[in-house]
Design a protein around this motif. Structure first.
Motif, PDB file in Angstrom:
ATOM      1  N   GLY A  74      79.932  44.379  84.715  1.00 30.50           N
ATOM      2  CA  GLY A  74      79.985  43.606  83.470  1.00 30.50           C
ATOM      3  C   GLY A  74      81.117  42.602  83.448  1.00 30.50           C
ATOM      4  N   THR A  75      82.229  42.926  84.097  1.00 31.58           N
ATOM      5  CA  THR A  75      83.362  41.996  84.106  1.00 31.58           C
ATOM      6  C   THR A  75      82.991  40.723  84.865  1.00 31.58           C
ATOM      7  N   ASP A 171      78.622  39.219  74.810  1.00 32.99           N
ATOM      8  CA  ASP A 171      78.976  40.361  75.649  1.00 32.99           C
ATOM      9  C   ASP A 171      78.176  41.555  75.118  1.00 32.99           C
ATOM     10  N   ALA A 173      77.671  44.470  76.646  1.00 31.83           N
ATOM     11  CA  ALA A 173      77.966  45.689  77.413  1.00 31.83           C
ATOM     12  C   ALA A 173      77.729  46.961  76.606  1.00 31.83           C
ATOM     13  N   HIS A 174      77.751  46.831  75.259  1.00 34.25           N
ATOM     14  CA  HIS A 174      77.533  48.011  74.398  1.00 34.25           C
ATOM     15  C   HIS A 174      76.129  48.019  73.799  1.00 34.25           C
ATOM     16  N   SER A 195      76.770  45.226  81.163  1.00 34.58           N
ATOM     17  CA  SER A 195      77.394  46.151  82.116  1.00 34.58           C
ATOM     18  C   SER A 195      76.466  47.348  82.270  1.00 34.58           C
ATOM     19  N   LYS A 200      77.531  53.447  80.101  1.00 35.90           N
ATOM     20  CA  LYS A 200      76.678  52.585  79.280  1.00 35.90           C
ATOM     21  C   LYS A 200      75.301  53.215  79.046  1.00 35.90           C
ATOM     22  N   TYR A 335      88.899  52.197  71.602  1.00 34.47           N
ATOM     23  CA  TYR A 335      89.929  51.638  72.488  1.00 34.47           C
ATOM     24  C   TYR A 335      91.335  51.730  71.896  1.00 34.47           C
TER      25      TYR A 335
HETATM   26  C1  LIG Z   1      82.587  45.284  75.784  1.00 36.33           C
HETATM   27  C2  LIG Z   1      82.684  45.366  77.283  1.00 36.33           C
HETATM   28  N1  LIG Z   1      82.669  44.236  77.989  1.00 36.33           N
HETATM   29  C3  LIG Z   1      82.737  44.227  79.339  1.00 36.33           C
HETATM   30  C4  LIG Z   1      82.831  45.398  80.040  1.00 36.33           C
HETATM   31  C5  LIG Z   1      82.989  45.346  81.525  1.00 36.33           C
HETATM   32  O1  LIG Z   1      81.984  46.001  82.210  1.00 36.33           O
HETATM   33  P1  LIG Z   1      82.245  46.647  83.658  1.00 36.33           P
HETATM   34  O2  LIG Z   1      83.040  47.888  83.461  1.00 36.33           O
HETATM   35  O3  LIG Z   1      80.878  46.901  84.174  1.00 36.33           O
HETATM   36  O4  LIG Z   1      82.971  45.631  84.469  1.00 36.33           O
HETATM   37  C6  LIG Z   1      82.830  46.606  79.355  1.00 36.33           C
HETATM   38  C7  LIG Z   1      82.900  47.874  80.114  1.00 36.33           C
HETATM   39  O5  LIG Z   1      83.157  48.927  79.662  1.00 36.33           O
HETATM   40  C8  LIG Z   1      82.769  46.606  77.947  1.00 36.33           C
HETATM   41  O6  LIG Z   1      82.787  47.735  77.237  1.00 36.33           O
END
Ligand SMILES: Cc1ncc(COP(=O)(O)O)c(C=O)c1O
Length: 405
Positions: A74-75, A171, A173-174, A195, A200, A335
């Protein structure tokens, strides 16, 4: 004999919370073996019959998006999206303060400056007005996070994007499975990033994806993720700056199997969330994020419970949290703090800007309680969570004692 488990009573979830994640079966086993036998474990070019290419077509279709590029995580999905938009040294990208650090780090890794803005107090999502007030002539993009799986206000963000000409990266990812007005989130405005890391709601252990309706942006993401090669490039011809951000065939294989499960799992999670909403409606001082009829399906990373200390005789959220954990319910503060409070930012090491963020500060310090999507897969866990909250409410005198140490 005290009732609260934190004071020595019997926990509500005495026999444990059921969590089995990821869910697997014969299909995953057969598919992994088939990939093994194929001996093609990496998709270098746009081979139509590779697992990565098949996954891309399926993930794009699921989102009603024209294009998808599968990437390593995801990053880098975010980095590829930002780079495709031309984000570069000295540019600014507006990000919400309440998210995982990767949202902002991906901006910094492009050499650009994340600008942290406040979130809406009822939805915990980026506040479009706060985002607008942070725009400068260096702003290159706005990145919104569908935090916890609850969608950001895509109507207002689309309007802001149209009016200012600024692209919006979602984004997601969630937010696997989350829908806004009947369409999955991700390709509503400019680009969306996913991600597939282990925690996930759709996972292959690691993995990521970028989706978009723009052919041009998809081609740029493709080149960036594949060391600057265009889709039809000769082996060692590199036309732009890129890296190896590719997804492996193993990950794509697993994702294709797991994707088949996603809708049914999303429905199970939503059923659990409904039960929790009904249960918490009977308990003063606890609530969920604001319902919104434009959210036609809700994916989950966290299920957020809002704790209102004024309804709990001023007892701090962290005391309640300790009591809930002692009852055997896996939960935390997500977080923990706004991203900019992490040492990487607070020390001044990573260039950034912080706008006024009173909601983010208050929510993270006093209000937010989070439990995880995997817990929601089993309705019994949801029932136990509500029972534990009700028990703590009924024993508020003991909670007070706990607060006094
Ligand atoms: C909101 C959010 N963005 C981006 C990412 C990055 O994903 P990854 O861990 O696959 O690099 C995460 C990962 O937990 C995330 O929670």
């Amino acid at each position: 004999m005290p009732k609260l488990a934190a004071l020595g009573g019997t926990p509500v979830a005495e026999n444990g919370i059921r969590i089995e994640w990821p869910e697997i079966g014969p299909k995953e086993r057969e598919a992994v073996l088939a990939t093994l036998e194929r001996r093609e474990w990496c998709r270098l070019w746009s081979a139509e019959d590779s697992e990565a290419s098949k996954f891309e077509r399926e993930w794009a279709r699921y989102h009603d998006a024209r294009h998808c590029v599968a990437v390593a995580n995801g990053t880098v999905a975010l980095m590829c999206a930002f780079r495709a938009l031309g984000v570069w040294h000295g540019d600014e990208v507006i990000v919400p303060s309440v998210t995982f650090v990767a949202t902002a780090d991906a901006v910094g890794l492009c050499g650009a400056i994340p600008v942290f803005v406040d979130v809406d107090p009822d939805t915990y999502q980026i506040d479009p007005a706060a985002a607008e007030s942070a725009i400068t002539d260096r702003t290159k993009a706005i990145c919104v996070v569908h935090y916890a799986g609850y969608p950001a206000d895509l109507d207002r963000l689309k309007e802001l994007s149209d009016r200012t000409g600024l692209p919006v990266v979602e984004d997601c990812a969630h937010a696997h499975g989350t829908e806004w007005r009947g369409r999955k989130v991700g390709a509503h405005i400019t680009l969306g990033c996913f991600s597939f890391q282990q925690s996930k709601s759709l996972t292959a252990g690691e993995g990521g994806a970028v989706i978009t309706d723009s052919q041009d942006l998809a081609d740029r993401v493709w080149a960036i993720h594949n060391v600057g090669r265009t889709r039809d490039a000769a082996r060692y011809t590199h036309s732009s700056l890129g890296g190896n951000f590719r997804m492996s065939e193993w990950e794509a294989t697993i994702l294709r199997c797991q994707m088949v499960r996603l809708q049914e799992q999303t429905e199970r999670r939503m059923r659990s969330a409904e039960l929790i909403a009904e249960g918490l409606a009977q308990i003063d001082g606890l609530s969920l994020l604001k319902p919104d009829s434009r959210i036609t399906q809700r994916g989950f990373y966290f299920l957020i419970i809002r704790y209102d200390a004024t309804k709990w005789d001023g007892i701090h959220r962290d005391v309640f949290l300790r009591a809930l954990q002692a009852e055997g319910i896996p939960c935390g503060t997500a977080y923990g703090w706004p991203v900019y409070k992490n040492p990487s930012y607070a020390s001044g090491g990573v260039p950034h800007r912080v706008m006024d963020c009173p909601n983010a500060e208050r929510i993270t310090a006093e209000e937010q309680i989070a439990t995880w999507n995997h817990l929601l897969l089993h309705v019994r866990n949801a029932i136990l969570l509500v029972e534990a909250c009700a028990k703590i409410r009924e024993n508020i005198d003991e909670l007070r004692r706990l607060a006094q140490g």
